[in-house]
Design a protein around this motif. Structure first.
Motif, PDB file in Angstrom:
ATOM      1  N   ASN A  96      -1.933  -0.536   7.110  1.00 51.98           N
ATOM      2  CA  ASN A  96      -1.098  -0.378   7.725  1.00 51.98           C
ATOM      3  C   ASN A  96      -0.464   0.937   7.611  1.00 51.98           C
ATOM      4  OD1 ASN A  96       0.181  -1.761   5.964  1.00 51.98           O
ATOM      5  ND2 ASN A  96       0.902  -3.080   6.841  1.00 51.98           N
ATOM      6  N   ALA A  97       1.020   1.161   7.368  1.00 50.51           N
ATOM      7  CA  ALA A  97       1.788   2.224   6.611  1.00 50.51           C
ATOM      8  C   ALA A  97       2.529   1.875   5.683  1.00 50.51           C
ATOM      9  CB  ALA A  97       3.371   2.185   7.872  1.00 50.51           C
ATOM     10  N   GLY A  98       2.274   0.505   4.877  1.00 51.67           N
ATOM     11  CA  GLY A  98       2.783   0.194   4.078  1.00 51.67           C
ATOM     12  C   GLY A  98       1.396  -0.132   3.254  1.00 51.67           C
ATOM     13  N   ASN A 100      -1.283  -1.304   3.054  1.00 49.22           N
ATOM     14  CA  ASN A 100      -1.538  -3.356   3.312  1.00 49.22           C
ATOM     15  C   ASN A 100      -3.023  -3.285   4.298  1.00 49.22           C
ATOM     16  OD1 ASN A 100       0.059  -4.595   1.460  1.00 49.22           O
ATOM     17  ND2 ASN A 100       1.666  -4.031   3.000  1.00 49.22           N
TER      18      ASN A 100
END
Lengths: 115, 113
Positions: A96-98, A100
């Motif tokens: 995902n964007a983070g 993770n």
């Protein structure tokens, strides 16, 4: 846009026979795939997984096959037992964007194993 | 296998109140925890990803001010539904991971009246 597709909403199999649950995906960046089993009003239970560098993984009665060129995987249960009756979810692992890892889920296939 | 617990298993609250749901990894340290929501006859919808000690990453369309996530330790994450409305009624499930597989809690049935 459904990146992970389970086109059969339900499947009925006779006890002792093989159950084959299918899953297709669209994103070639997925590098890890998982199958989960879920009973109503409960959280999913991890069953088996496969890395994109493999084409088969076996664990007892459960075998997952991966065909990367076809972007297709399947879960085989043999022999099927009445206790296997549940909803089976296919999931693909992505970031995902983070940065993770997250799971992208199919809509599930409801398996009924008849005695 | 790894065990994840959730509390409460079901809760009924009045519209406008806030509800906190706890998710604990019982026998492993979870570097990352996830919160999902499941509507009837639908797949799991990822709401947010949380890492211990940092802010959660919310999925598109999920209001971070409404669904507050706190991941205070490697074994505990909480989801607070603030100012709950009837449309927030759903089955909320958490999962935890220390690697590639996610292990799920039993879920929390939230009903907002």
């Amino acid at each position: 846009d459904q990146q992970v597709k389970q086109n059969s909403p339900s499947l009925s199999v006779q006890e002792g026979r093989i159950s084959i649950l299918n899953c297709d995906y669209t994103n070639s960046m997925f590098d890890y795939f998982l199958w989960y089993k879920k009973y109503p009003a409960e959280g999913p239970t991890f069953l088996i997984s496969i890395s994109s560098i493999k084409d088969k993984n076996e664990d007892g009665r459960f075998t997952v096959f991966l065909n990367k060129s076809a972007k297709h995987l399947s879960l085989h249960i043999v022999p099927s037992q009445p206790g296997d009756s549940a909803v089976y979810f296919c999931a693909a692992s992505s970031f995902n964007a983070g940065n993770n890892r997250k799971l992208i889920w199919g809509l599930g296939t409801s398996l009924a194993v008849n005695p | 296998g790894a065990v994840v617990s959730q509390h409460p298993s079901r809760v009924i609250c009045k519209s406008g109140t806030s509800v906190k749901i706890e998710c604990r990894s019982l026998d492993f340290q979870a570097t990352t925890m996830f919160w999902y929501r499941q509507f009837p006859k639908q797949s799991l919808m990822l709401m947010a990803t949380s890492n211990e000690g940092s802010k959660a990453t919310y999925e598109q369309g999920v209001e971070k001010d409404k669904f507050l996530i706190n991941h205070a330790s490697l074994t505990l994450s909480t989801l607070t539904v603030t100012s709950a409305h009837p449309e927030d009624s759903s089955f909320y499930i958490c999962s935890a991971t220390g690697g590639l597989e996610q292990y799920f809690g039993p879920g929390t049935r939230l009903t907002v009246t």
